[in-house]
Scaffold this motif. Structure first.
Motif, PDB file in Angstrom:
ATOM      1  N   ASP A  10      42.920  37.503  42.259  1.00 59.84           N
ATOM      2  CA  ASP A  10      41.840  38.001  43.098  1.00 59.84           C
ATOM      3  C   ASP A  10      40.857  38.848  42.274  1.00 59.84           C
ATOM      4  O   ASP A  10      39.639  38.743  42.431  1.00 59.84           O
ATOM      5  CB  ASP A  10      42.470  38.860  44.212  1.00 59.84           C
ATOM      6  N   LEU A  11      41.424  39.646  41.384  1.00 59.90           N
ATOM      7  CA  LEU A  11      40.598  40.492  40.518  1.00 59.90           C
ATOM      8  C   LEU A  11      39.751  39.630  39.577  1.00 59.90           C
ATOM      9  O   LEU A  11      38.579  39.933  39.321  1.00 59.90           O
ATOM     10  CB  LEU A  11      41.515  41.436  39.726  1.00 59.90           C
ATOM     11  N   ILE A  12      40.362  38.548  39.081  1.00 57.04           N
ATOM     12  CA  ILE A  12      39.620  37.610  38.231  1.00 57.04           C
ATOM     13  C   ILE A  12      38.444  37.040  39.033  1.00 57.04           C
ATOM     14  O   ILE A  12      37.303  37.030  38.573  1.00 57.04           O
ATOM     15  CB  ILE A  12      40.547  36.479  37.717  1.00 57.04           C
ATOM     16  N   SER A  15      35.750  39.711  39.563  1.00 55.73           N
ATOM     17  CA  SER A  15      35.028  40.045  38.331  1.00 55.73           C
ATOM     18  C   SER A  15      34.051  38.940  37.955  1.00 55.73           C
ATOM     19  O   SER A  15      32.921  39.215  37.562  1.00 55.73           O
ATOM     20  CB  SER A  15      36.004  40.279  37.179  1.00 55.73           C
TER      21      SER A  15
ATOM     22  N   LYS B  67      46.361  47.824  44.702  1.00 59.32           N
ATOM     23  CA  LYS B  67      45.348  46.863  44.262  1.00 59.32           C
ATOM     24  C   LYS B  67      44.121  47.572  43.682  1.00 59.32           C
ATOM     25  O   LYS B  67      43.611  47.189  42.630  1.00 59.32           O
ATOM     26  CB  LYS B  67      44.947  45.993  45.451  1.00 59.32           C
ATOM     27  N   TYR B 185      32.545  45.985  35.950  1.00 58.43           N
ATOM     28  CA  TYR B 185      33.623  45.248  36.605  1.00 58.43           C
ATOM     29  C   TYR B 185      34.604  44.893  35.506  1.00 58.43           C
ATOM     30  O   TYR B 185      34.239  44.871  34.330  1.00 58.43           O
ATOM     31  CB  TYR B 185      33.095  44.000  37.320  1.00 58.43           C
ATOM     32  N   PRO B 186      35.851  44.623  35.832  1.00 61.69           N
ATOM     33  CA  PRO B 186      36.837  44.369  34.783  1.00 61.69           C
ATOM     34  C   PRO B 186      36.522  43.105  33.985  1.00 61.69           C
ATOM     35  O   PRO B 186      36.114  42.100  34.553  1.00 61.69           O
ATOM     36  CB  PRO B 186      38.143  44.181  35.558  1.00 61.69           C
ATOM     37  N   ILE B 191      41.671  43.116  32.341  1.00 62.43           N
ATOM     38  CA  ILE B 191      42.677  42.725  33.340  1.00 62.43           C
ATOM     39  C   ILE B 191      44.036  42.524  32.663  1.00 62.43           C
ATOM     40  O   ILE B 191      45.074  42.933  33.182  1.00 62.43           O
ATOM     41  CB  ILE B 191      42.223  41.432  34.080  1.00 62.43           C
TER      42      ILE B 191
END
Lengths: 386, 257
Positions: A10-12, A15, B67, B185-186, B191
């Motif tokens: 989800d973070l990928i 981003s 999260k 943002y990452p 990550i």
């Protein structure tokens, strides 16, 4: 290989979406209009590590799998962009990773991971051979400690934006091998070094894809740049093709979601005859139908990617996901066109650009007819259809 | 430098808020890092990169807050702490959160604590200032610039669109306003690195607190959505007639004059 949690995936996604916000649709419309390579976008993707997702950590990449790679490309295309300009930098190196020796990995992978070297040209197709790969006529003849290449390739994308090319050439003539798949070898060609012996001719096409014809005239490749065993290149190419199918499926799914997003938005806000046009079944149903097909295709893509990542055979699933997603997306493209009506043809609405781009994946990198015949013959055991 | 960030998860700004039985429905809702806290995370990372040290992100929340902490770690924070109150507290307010944080910071030698100016959900803007009061350190809210030289700090503070320049010293607590920086943002390496960074989970018991110590000081009577916007009225006639009608409406109907 590292495994991502659902939250990390989800973070990928988040981003990549944030990155793509910096390259809104007018950026893509302009590069399309001027037939420009989206250099700034590719550089940003490279700098932030997205294109080295599949390269193991020890060589400077993220060491993630095909699943995450697919997610990245999907989000790029869903944003209205076109990942085709850079997707090959992700997976072309797979041939070196899986079949190369340690020296080749050390020499190339860290530089590909950092973006110092671009390996995003994959030279297989030839004018006379088309999808019949074993009939290629480009030869590589060994002389001393180098191979001398002569011949011609066509539909080779991003050649002008790549330092290296992964090249398939005949090292033993077809008539001298037992199996026609033998005698083909895979090489890393340093195109910058061999500039004088290579002619690149861009092909003007319906979409902005930087595709070219390439001519080799006594082009030299040092013997240490042969990947794996001489004569066994065909098999090495095949494993890379599964990766390519899964990633193309992902881009196509991204396109499909783009069309659905846009069509839903427009169908809800466009009012004709005093009601939003989405109220009309003729507008609404094709959007819903295409959405269901895309969701189903995405499941097949996920299955193929997971098989690939666990090292299992994913040939049928990779091919099926490519077929299912491109056909579903083509339905979505047409649903979007119907929804937008005349405005769909206006370049400022971007639908026509994405429409042209979505059509490519039905014929490339493998035509859906060949996927269908592959499934008939190799999955179902029916007689060869051609 | 020992840098801490106070972080809260909030509803995604794109979520539609539904209220039923006097409560906000959060089933299936997407949560994000409170946007003002993102400025705090970004500033903390920048200050660490300039002056060295470590960034620890702290949240008072529930299991799902992990999260947002992971996101902050992927942006570049070094450590994360989740103070999970899910099993111990039914309700809390700014006092509750500040009290818990006070206990957490008791044995920490924080040089700089950063938080968002307000959380976009309840928007009290109180947790930061209350915590600074409890800890006995100076605080400056709604900052738009932060310069640290040794112990000396120069801050630009947003005062309703104007700028106030404040000089103060470490240790210090600040709350961050839009304009301070552009949160990153990452990246993918970010990550991947975050996978290996420590995330500590605490409960209020670990901080030697019990429910009564942090019981909310406020009581929520009701929660309701603002009335739906009604269609506007178009005034007619020439300009002077329209003005007269407008004044009459403002005076008699809306009673704002």
């Amino acid at each position: 290989m590292a495994i991502s949690t659902a939250e990390e995936v989800d973070l990928i996604r988040q981003s990549v979406r944030s990155l793509c916000e910096k390259f809104p649709e007018f950026y893509w419309r302009e590069t399309d209009e001027k037939k420009q390579y989206p250099e700034e976008f590719i550089q940003t993707l490279t700098d932030e590590g997205w294109l080295s997702v599949l390269i193991p950590e020890e060589y400077g990449g993220a060491g993630l799998g095909m699943y995450e790679a697919g997610v990245i490309l999907e989000e790029i295309n869903r944003s209205g962009g076109n990942a085709g300009a850079g997707h090959a930098q992700m997976y072309t190196m797979g041939a070196i990773l899986r079949h190369g020796n340690e020296d080749q990995k050390q020499r190339y992978l860290p530089k590909i991971a950092s973006g110092e070297l671009r390996l995003q040209a994959f030279g297989i197709t030839e004018p006379t051979a088309g999808s019949d790969t074993t009939s290629i006529e480009t030869t590589a003849e060994k002389r001393g400690d180098k191979y001398i290449v002569n011949g011609q390739k066509i539909w080779i994308s991003r050649t002008e934006h790549s330092d290296l090319m992964l090249l398939l050439a005949r090292t033993t003539p077809k008539e001298q091998v037992k199996k026609k798949t033998d005698g083909l070898s895979l090489f890393i060609l340093d195109m910058k070094d061999q500039k004088a012996n290579i002619t690149i001719r861009p092909i003007d096409t319906m979409i902005n894809h930087a595709t070219t014809e390439v001519f080799f005239e006594n082009t030299e490749i040092p013997a240490e740049n042969l990947i794996g065993e001489e004569g066994k290149g065909f098999k090495q190419v095949l494993s890379g093709m599964n990766a390519e199918r899964i990633l193309i499926a992902s881009e196509s799914i991204g396109d499909g979601k783009y069309f659905i997003d846009k069509a839903v938005e427009y169908a809800n806000e466009r009012v004709v005859f005093n009601r939003p046009i989405g109220k009309n079944q003729g507008v609404q149903f094709p959007i819903s139908e295409a959405y269901m097909d895309i969701e189903a295709a995405a499941l097949m893509r996920d299955k193929a990617a997971n098989l690939f990542d666990t090292g299992e055979n994913c040939g049928p699933e990779a091919n099926m996901s490519k077929y299912l997603s491109t056909e579903a997306t083509w339905k979505a493209a047409n649903a979007a066109m119907t929804t937008f009506g005349g405005y769909g043809f206006a370049t400022e609405y971007n639908i026509e650009r994405k429409f042209r781009e979505a059509r490519l994946f039905i014929v490339a990198p493998v035509t859906n007819n060949l996927v269908t015949s592959y499934v008939g013959q190799h999955v179902l055991g029916l007689p060869r259809s051609f | 430098m020992n840098i801490y960030v106070l972080l809260k998860k909030t509803f995604d700004t794109e979520e539609k808020i539904n209220v039923s039985n006097g409560e906000i429905e959060d089933d299936g809702a997407e949560f994000i890092i409170n946007p003002y806290d993102e400025y705090a995370v970004e500033e903390a990372i920048n200050q660490r990169d300039a002056h060295g040290g470590e960034v620890t992100v702290v949240t008072v929340g529930d299991e799902d807050s992990e999260k947002q902490l992971r996101t902050a770690l992927a942006m570049g924070a070094d450590k994360a702490v989740l103070i999970n109150t899910e099993d111990d507290l039914e309700e809390g307010d700014a006092f509750t959160t500040a009290k818990i944080l006070e206990a957490y910071f008791e044995d920490k030698e924080a040089d700089l604590i950063l938080g968002g100016n307000v959380a976009i959900d309840e928007a009290s803007g109180q947790v930061g200032p209350r915590l600074a009061e409890y800890l006995g350190i100076p605080y400056v809210t709604t900052i738009t610039d932060l310069k640290i030289e040794g112990e000396n700090v120069t801050i630009e503070k947003d005062v309703e669109g104007d700028v106030e320049i404040v000089e103060t010293s470490l240790p210090l607590l600040v709350t961050c306003q839009q304009g301070l920086n552009e949160p990153r943002y990452p990246s993918l390496p970010g990550i991947m690195k975050a996978k290996k960074k420590p995330l500590e989970e605490l409960e209020i018991d670990d901080l030697d607190l019990d429910e009564d110590d942090v019981a909310a000081k406020t009581k929520t009577i009701d929660i309701f959505l603002p009335p739906e916007k009604e269609a506007g009225r178009v005034l007619e006639g020439d300009a002077s007639e329209q003005v007269q009608e407008l004044v009459s409406i403002l005076k008699n109907d809306e009673k704002v004059l």
